[in-house]
Design an enzyme around this catalytic site. Structure first.
Site, mmCIF file in Angstrom:
data_model
loop_
_atom_site.group_PDB
_atom_site.id
_atom_site.type_symbol
_atom_site.label_atom_id
_atom_site.label_comp_id
_atom_site.label_asym_id
_atom_site.label_seq_id
_atom_site.Cartn_x
_atom_site.Cartn_y
_atom_site.Cartn_z
ATOM 1 N N TYR A 1 17.407 30.304 7.485
ATOM 2 C CA TYR A 1 16.216 30.884 8.112
ATOM 3 C C TYR A 1 16.325 30.860 9.636
ATOM 4 C CZ TYR A 1 13.591 30.810 3.735
ATOM 5 O OH TYR A 1 13.157 31.047 2.463
ATOM 6 N N LYS B 1 0.854 -1.204 0.000
ATOM 7 C CA LYS B 1 0.000 0.000 0.000
ATOM 8 C C LYS B 1 0.885 1.248 0.000
ATOM 9 C CE LYS B 1 -0.436 -0.657 4.957
ATOM 10 N NZ LYS B 1 -1.068 -0.071 6.118
HETATM 11 C C1 LIG Z 1 -3.311 -4.892 8.389
HETATM 12 C C2 LIG Z 1 -1.850 -4.785 8.119
HETATM 13 N N1 LIG Z 1 -1.131 -5.905 7.997
HETATM 14 C C3 LIG Z 1 0.194 -5.878 7.752
HETATM 15 C C4 LIG Z 1 0.870 -4.683 7.618
HETATM 16 C C5 LIG Z 1 2.349 -4.692 7.348
HETATM 17 O O1 LIG Z 1 3.065 -4.109 8.414
HETATM 18 P P1 LIG Z 1 4.635 -3.986 8.334
HETATM 19 O O2 LIG Z 1 4.923 -2.960 7.283
HETATM 20 O O3 LIG Z 1 5.017 -3.502 9.689
HETATM 21 O O4 LIG Z 1 5.163 -5.322 7.998
HETATM 22 C C6 LIG Z 1 0.171 -3.488 7.752
HETATM 23 C C7 LIG Z 1 0.870 -2.223 7.649
HETATM 24 O O5 LIG Z 1 0.514 -1.180 8.088
HETATM 25 C C8 LIG Z 1 -1.236 -3.552 8.012
HETATM 26 O O6 LIG Z 1 -1.963 -2.435 8.135
#
Ligand SMILES: Cc1ncc(COP(=O)(O)O)c(C=O)c1O
Length: 362
Positions: free
Chosen positions: A251, A34
């Protein structure tokens, strides 16, 4: 001369990490891609990886992007469908979907189709974000077991503190969740659970950050787990200046030179996603040596002290500067930069802005 602000994405390191994680995981891996593959480029990352059991994303748009490049691979919607329109797409595109609340079950039951879907039913074992709790969960399992639109039912939950190996909450979450284990496959592990060996033998481990060669565990870097950073962020020297003792830099005049010094202005700032909070408070690497940031981080650039760099006279405009990652300029873990910025590596990866160039290398 270009500003040179570039995220170099190393596919060999990505595949190396995938292999390391495959060996660590008790069984199948869900690769969490994602947020544009944690800032690495969704389209490029999914194309670079073969034989993937499942990709997971947060939004329907992300899922459609993955489907375009991976027509046959399992794709999981981690938050499920938000309305009938998304549910329709999910069926049509053969997405797997999380169901985490009653409203989704209702929508799923009401939806008219001859197709079937793999459903990942989410249990809230203590995270208090998404998922059913207690009795609600047992009822939801029964309802979906009896629904002929469900192909496979997978039970899932999510750790709140798996990055802390000895936190008792991990065991409490597992104990609550495991009670529901019957013939259905389960999934709870994330990168931290896998790297910390919080081994619950789930059939599906969902890994994100570790795939990109970054440690989610404080005071550890990818190297400690034989992972390799996939992203190296670099920029160029765009100007050189002599500063006299007593003069200030940038700045807010946030830095006053104690002695005469030589500084370089480099082409990265908070407009590229570099944290403003690192003004006067971090280093970058040049000629394999550390150089401190002096003064505030501006939108497009910042100043670094190069007075103590060996062969400083050889530094010229256009020289490359390492911001994080590994290259000929040395090694500067993203985990260290994040820790200095009092944030987490996830944030730094996700906040890289669109004007940073991406270069994909094997
Ligand atoms: C539901 C869920 N599973 C797995 C993951 C993967 O987590 P990580 O990047 O810590 O492995 C995430 C990441 O936010 C998540 O939201």
């Amino acid at each position: 001369m270009s500003r040179g602000t570039t995220a170099v994405i190393d596919f060999d390191n990505l595949r190396h990490n995938f292999n390391v994680l495959k060996q660590l995981a008790p069984s199948k891996l869900v690769l969490v891609v994602k947020a544009d593959a944690y800032g690495h480029g969704l389209k490029q990352v999914v194309q670079a990886l073969d034989n993937v059991d499942c990709f997971a994303v947060a939004t329907i748009e992300e899922a459609l992007t993955v489907r375009k490049y991976r027509p046959k691979t399992k794709i999981l919607l981690l938050e499920g469908f938000l309305d009938k329109y998304e549910l329709k797409i999910a069926f049509e595109q053969h997405f797997d979907s999380v169901i985490h609340q009653q409203e989704q079950i209702q929508m799923f039951e009401d939806f008219q189709t001859n197709q079937v879907m793999n459903v990942w039913l989410k249990y809230d074992s203590g995270m208090n974000r998404l998922g059913f709790s207690g009795d609600e969960y047992s009822r939801a399992i029964k309802t979906l077991e009896n629904n002929n639109k469900v192909n496979e039912l997978i039970l899932m939950s999510h750790f709140a503190s798996a990055n802390q190996k000895h936190n008792k909450f991990n065991t409490q979450q597992v104990e609550k969740f495991i009670k529901f284990k019957t013939s259905h496959e389960i999934s709870i592990s994330n990168s931290s659970a896998l790297l910390n060996h919080i081994n619950i033998a789930d059939e599906w481990c969902r890994v994100g950050l570790a795939l990109f060669g970054v440690s989610p565990i404080e005071d550890k870097t990818a190297h400690d787990y034989k992972l390799k950073p996939v992203m190296t962020l670099k920029t160029n020297v765009i100007a050189l200046k002599q500063i006299k003792a007593g003069e200030t830099i940038g700045y807010g005049q946030a830095y006053t030179a104690k002695t005469n010094m030589q500084i370089a202005i480099i082409g990265i700032g908070y407009g590229d996603g570099y944290p403003w909070s690192l003004g006067n408070n971090a280093t970058v690497k040049l000629n394999n040596q550390q150089a401190r940031i002096v003064g505030r981080v501006s939108m497009d650039m910042m100043a670094i002290d190069i007075s103590d760099i060996e062969i400083v006279d050889n530094i010229t405009i256009g020289d490359s500067v390492l911001i994080w990652g590994i290259n000929a300029n040395g090694n500067l873990p993203l985990e260290t930069v994040a820790s200095n910025a009092k944030t987490i590596p996830y944030v730094l990866l996700c906040q890289i802005t669109s004007r940073v160039h991406y270069q994909y290398v094997e």
